[in-house]
Enzyme design. Structure first.
Site, PDB file in Angstrom:
ATOM      1  N   TYR A 214       0.815  -1.219   0.000  1.00 34.17           N
ATOM      2  CA  TYR A 214       0.000   0.000   0.000  1.00 34.17           C
ATOM      3  C   TYR A 214       0.850   1.271   0.000  1.00 34.17           C
ATOM      4  CZ  TYR A 214      -3.908  -3.132   0.406  1.00 34.17           C
ATOM      5  OH  TYR A 214      -4.834  -4.124   0.136  1.00 34.17           O
ATOM      6  N   HIS A 342     -14.434 -21.690  -5.234  1.00 31.84           N
ATOM      7  CA  HIS A 342     -14.426 -20.261  -4.859  1.00 31.84           C
ATOM      8  C   HIS A 342     -14.124 -19.424  -6.108  1.00 31.84           C
ATOM      9  CE1 HIS A 342     -14.123 -16.907  -2.010  1.00 31.84           C
ATOM     10  NE2 HIS A 342     -13.381 -16.400  -2.980  1.00 31.84           N
ATOM     11  N   ALA A 343     -15.008 -18.465  -6.409  1.00 29.87           N
ATOM     12  CA  ALA A 343     -14.915 -17.698  -7.656  1.00 29.87           C
ATOM     13  C   ALA A 343     -13.608 -16.901  -7.735  1.00 29.87           C
ATOM     14  CB  ALA A 343     -16.094 -16.745  -7.765  1.00 29.87           C
ATOM     15  N   GLU A 400     -10.116  -4.711  -6.260  1.00 32.43           N
ATOM     16  CA  GLU A 400     -11.360  -5.268  -5.710  1.00 32.43           C
ATOM     17  C   GLU A 400     -12.563  -4.355  -5.932  1.00 32.43           C
ATOM     18  OE1 GLU A 400     -11.409  -8.204  -5.013  1.00 32.43           O
ATOM     19  OE2 GLU A 400      -9.237  -8.472  -4.903  1.00 32.43           O
ATOM     20  N   ARG A 511      -7.588  -5.782   1.449  1.00 31.38           N
ATOM     21  CA  ARG A 511      -7.975  -5.222   0.151  1.00 31.38           C
ATOM     22  C   ARG A 511      -9.496  -5.034   0.028  1.00 31.38           C
ATOM     23  NH1 ARG A 511      -5.636 -10.043  -3.497  1.00 31.38           N
ATOM     24  NH2 ARG A 511      -3.798  -9.199  -2.477  1.00 31.38           N
TER      25      ARG A 511
END
Ligand code: BJ2
Ligand code: ZN
Length: 642
Positions: A214, A342-343, A400, A511
């Site tokens: 970050y 899990h996508a 995201e 995130r």
């Protein structure tokens, strides 16, 4: 790069004495050579990362021992490539190089897991990771009679639809039993090995390494301030929902001054409460805002749901999904093999292959997830012509936020009606409050969860939390931040963090917290670009080329600049702020404050609910039968004792 680049540099008599250290500082001051080397590196990196991504894809879409080994081999190979790139990048003295050359070279000096010196340990880490991922993905819960259930779709459907306290407990506990304890030993070793890698990258521990992405020193302070600013809103939502659940489940299970049992909020991790909207809907007579029944009634399949999302991106003048995407993505759960359900979204680094892997269920939840994943693909497509080192989000939270930002427009009742996903919509105060409640159950309920996941991991990596108290500390945070409590007592024999995908799969989570702030900032900026006036909650940027351009121009920057610059590009502001989120929810905030006038906000952390009854009832009778049988047997033994 590997051979040619090194030879060029060695011929120039430049030698780095500490080839394995990221701090190694070379002596070549020739920037033209550095730029040339970076270009060569880029070509090779695209091939190297393509190869390893293909191996991971093959494994995740067909979990077999053979595919697992091929993936581990490919990861070890690409780690060697990254190590060599680091050595070569370190041959330059960047002091007088331009910002851009410096930035590219610096990025190559930090190489994640590949920094582990010892090959055996690197392989071991890859084995541990593959084991954790496959055990999570293959996890099943088996009823006494009937078919075993996997997380998607079986257990997820129970968690979202069942209103039976005991049945929900069965699914909630069963899932944790299936994938928790078996992950603990691996997780302990994982923590050690990740810390070894991060130290080799020049960080104190792996949490510090994750935070470094970050790029700002006061990152955790910024997050804490944002969290503090938003927690009153969460507390109000929590108190309101708790009261409604109290009316349904009663005082055996809910205290009006306590935390809420974790398994009755419509979601396996209590991270989104959208699935209990029907239980807490403010105005029962206002029009429905749940698109699931319409998706089912209209016979939607996964492809059609994906098409709707793709069309929205296209309407903004953004890039649409490619023929390769449609040909190669896995958008339905196969029934002939084990997969990681899990996508996820995939960039194969070759500028051609971009895919989504999702075991799509025909629900509103999955409809929103499709937009989320397509947002990642949109970012990949926008920055695909940048050097590989810049192909990432301005920070991980930006990545995201893309799909979620668009989903804020898509979710407006007016938009859903326009695309035929809602039958009728009202446009009045009550409908607005209902709509905002649905959004709050998703976005506001998520905030403490998004915050605590990595609070737990940062403390694990820095040694504040040790394996002896993994689970206790996990629940301390879950209760402190989310105001939830496990339905039955937990011990260190349980390992509940491992029941959430991102823990065994080594995916950082902060995130998503960052994204939940940013997406409202992006949404507001795009709404202004689209000429929207009035309440933010009503804005739908559908068809706005201006909004699309504003977003697309920012996405094209990838990670070539520090994130405040990317944020400024889209919002005109360089700081993260919760204000757009607060503006968006303002009518609901006032409404909740009024509803909660007699209510005590917050929760007493020590409160626990009564034990749920055994589920299913056949198990009760089986259980009771065996108790009675033992009693009878014991009496007989006593009676006939000589
Ligand atoms: C459903 C979604 C992740 C995501 C997947 C799995 C882990 C990383 C990727 C990356 C993308 C990238 C997810 C959605 C919101 C909350 C969170 C959750 N899956 N990932 N390759 N979500 O972020 O899409 O696809 O380029 O970094 O986990 O808890 O469900
Ligand atoms: Zn994502």
């Amino acid at each position: 790069m590997a051979v040619r680049g090194s030879i060029v540099l060695l011929l120039l008599g430049i030698f780095c004495y500490l080839p394995s250290s990221s701090r190694c500082q070379g002596t070549n001051t020739n920037e033209t050579q550095a730029i040339q080397w970076l270009a060569e590196y880029n070509e090779l990196a695209m091939k190297a990362y393509f190869e390893s991504t293909v191996a991971s894809w093959s494994y995740q879409t067909d979990i077999t021992d053979q595919n697992e080994q091929a993936m581990i081999d490919a990861n070890v190979k690409v780690a060697a490539f990254a190590k060599e790139a680091r050595t070569n990048a370190s041959l330059f003295d960047m002091t007088n190089f331009s910002y851009d050359t410096k930035r590219q070279l610096s990025k190559l000096k930090t190489i994640g897991d590949a920094a582990i010196e010892d090959q055996d340990k690197l392989e071991e880490l890859n084995n541990v990771l593959a084991g954790m991922e496959s055990r999570y993905s293959k996890g099943k819960v088996c009823p006494e009679d009937g078919e075993c259930l996997s997380l998607e779709p079986g257990l997820t459907r129970i968690m979202s639809k069942s209103r039976n306290y005991a049945e929900l407990n069965w699914a909630w506990q069963g899932w944790r039993e299936a994938v928790g304890p078996s992950a603990k030993e691996d997780y302990k070793r994982y923590v050690e090995l990740k810390n070894i890698a991060s130290v080799a990258n020049g960080y104190a521990n792996n949490g510090d390494y994750w935070k470094s992405w970050y790029e700002v020193d006061d990152f955790t302070d910024q997050l804490e301030n944002l969290y503090q600013e938003l927690s009153p809103l969460y507390d109000n939502l929590h108190a309101y929902v708790r009261r409604k659940l109290y009316d349904i489940y009663g005082s055996d299970y809910i205290s009006l001054k306590g935390p809420i049992p974790a398994h009755i909020l419509g979601n396996m991790w209590s991270q989104s409460w959208l699935n209990i909207l029907d239980l807490v809907l403010p105005y029962k007579d206002a029009s429905s805002i749940d698109v699931t029944p319409v998706l089912v009634r209209e016979g939607y399949d996964a492809r059609r749901m994906f098409n709707v999302s793709d069309e929205f991106f296209g309407s903004l003048g953004l890039k649409k999904m490619t023929p390769e995407f449609w040909a190669e993505s896995m958008i339905e759960k196969p029934d002939d093999r084990e997969v990681v359900c899990h996508a996820s979204a995939w960039d194969f680094s070759n500028q051609i292959d971009f895919r989504i892997k999702q075991c799509t269920d025909i629900t509103m939840d999955d409809f929103i997830t499709i937009h989320h994943e397509m947002g990642h693909i949109e970012y990949y497509l926008q920055y695909k012509d940048l050097p590989v080192v810049y192909r990432g989000g301005a920070n991980p939270g930006f990545h995201e936020a893309v799909g979620d930002t668009l989903a804020l427009s898509v979710s407006t009742p007016k938009h859903l009606k326009a695309v035929g996903l809602l039958d009728e919509v009202q446009d009045d105060y009550e409908a607005d409050i209902n709509f905002l409640m649905s959004m709050a159950l998703d976005k506001i309920a998520f905030l403490p969860f998004g915050y605590l996941m990595d609070k737990w991991r940062w403390a694990v990596f820095d040694g504040t939390i040790t394996p002896e108290n993994f689970n206790a500390e996990w629940w301390k945070l879950r209760t402190q931040y989310q105001g939830i409590v496990p339905p039955t007592p937990r011990t260190e024999a349980n390992f509940d963090p491992a029941a959430k995908y991102h823990i065994p799969s080594d995916t950082p989570y902060i995130r998503y917290f960052v994204s939940h702030i940013l997406q409202f900032q992006f949404h507001k900026a795009m709404c202004e670009a689209a000429g929207h006036t009035g309440d933010l909650l009503k804005c739908d940027v559908y068809n706005s080329q201006e909004a699309g351009k504003l977003l697309g121009d920012m996405l094209k920057m990838g990670e070539s600049k520090e994130w405040p610059e990317a944020l400024e590009k889209i919002t005109g502001n360089r700081t993260m702020t919760a204000q757009p989120l607060l503006d968006y929810f303002q009518p609901l905030i006032s409404w909740l404050e009024e509803q909660n006038s007699g209510e005590q906000l917050g929760w007493a952390e020590a409160w626990t609910p009564n034990e749920p009854p055994v589920w299913p009832s056949s198990a009760i009778s089986a259980h009771q039968t065996s108790v009675w049988a033992s009693v009878v047997l014991a009496s007989l033994v006593i009676f006939f004792k000589p």
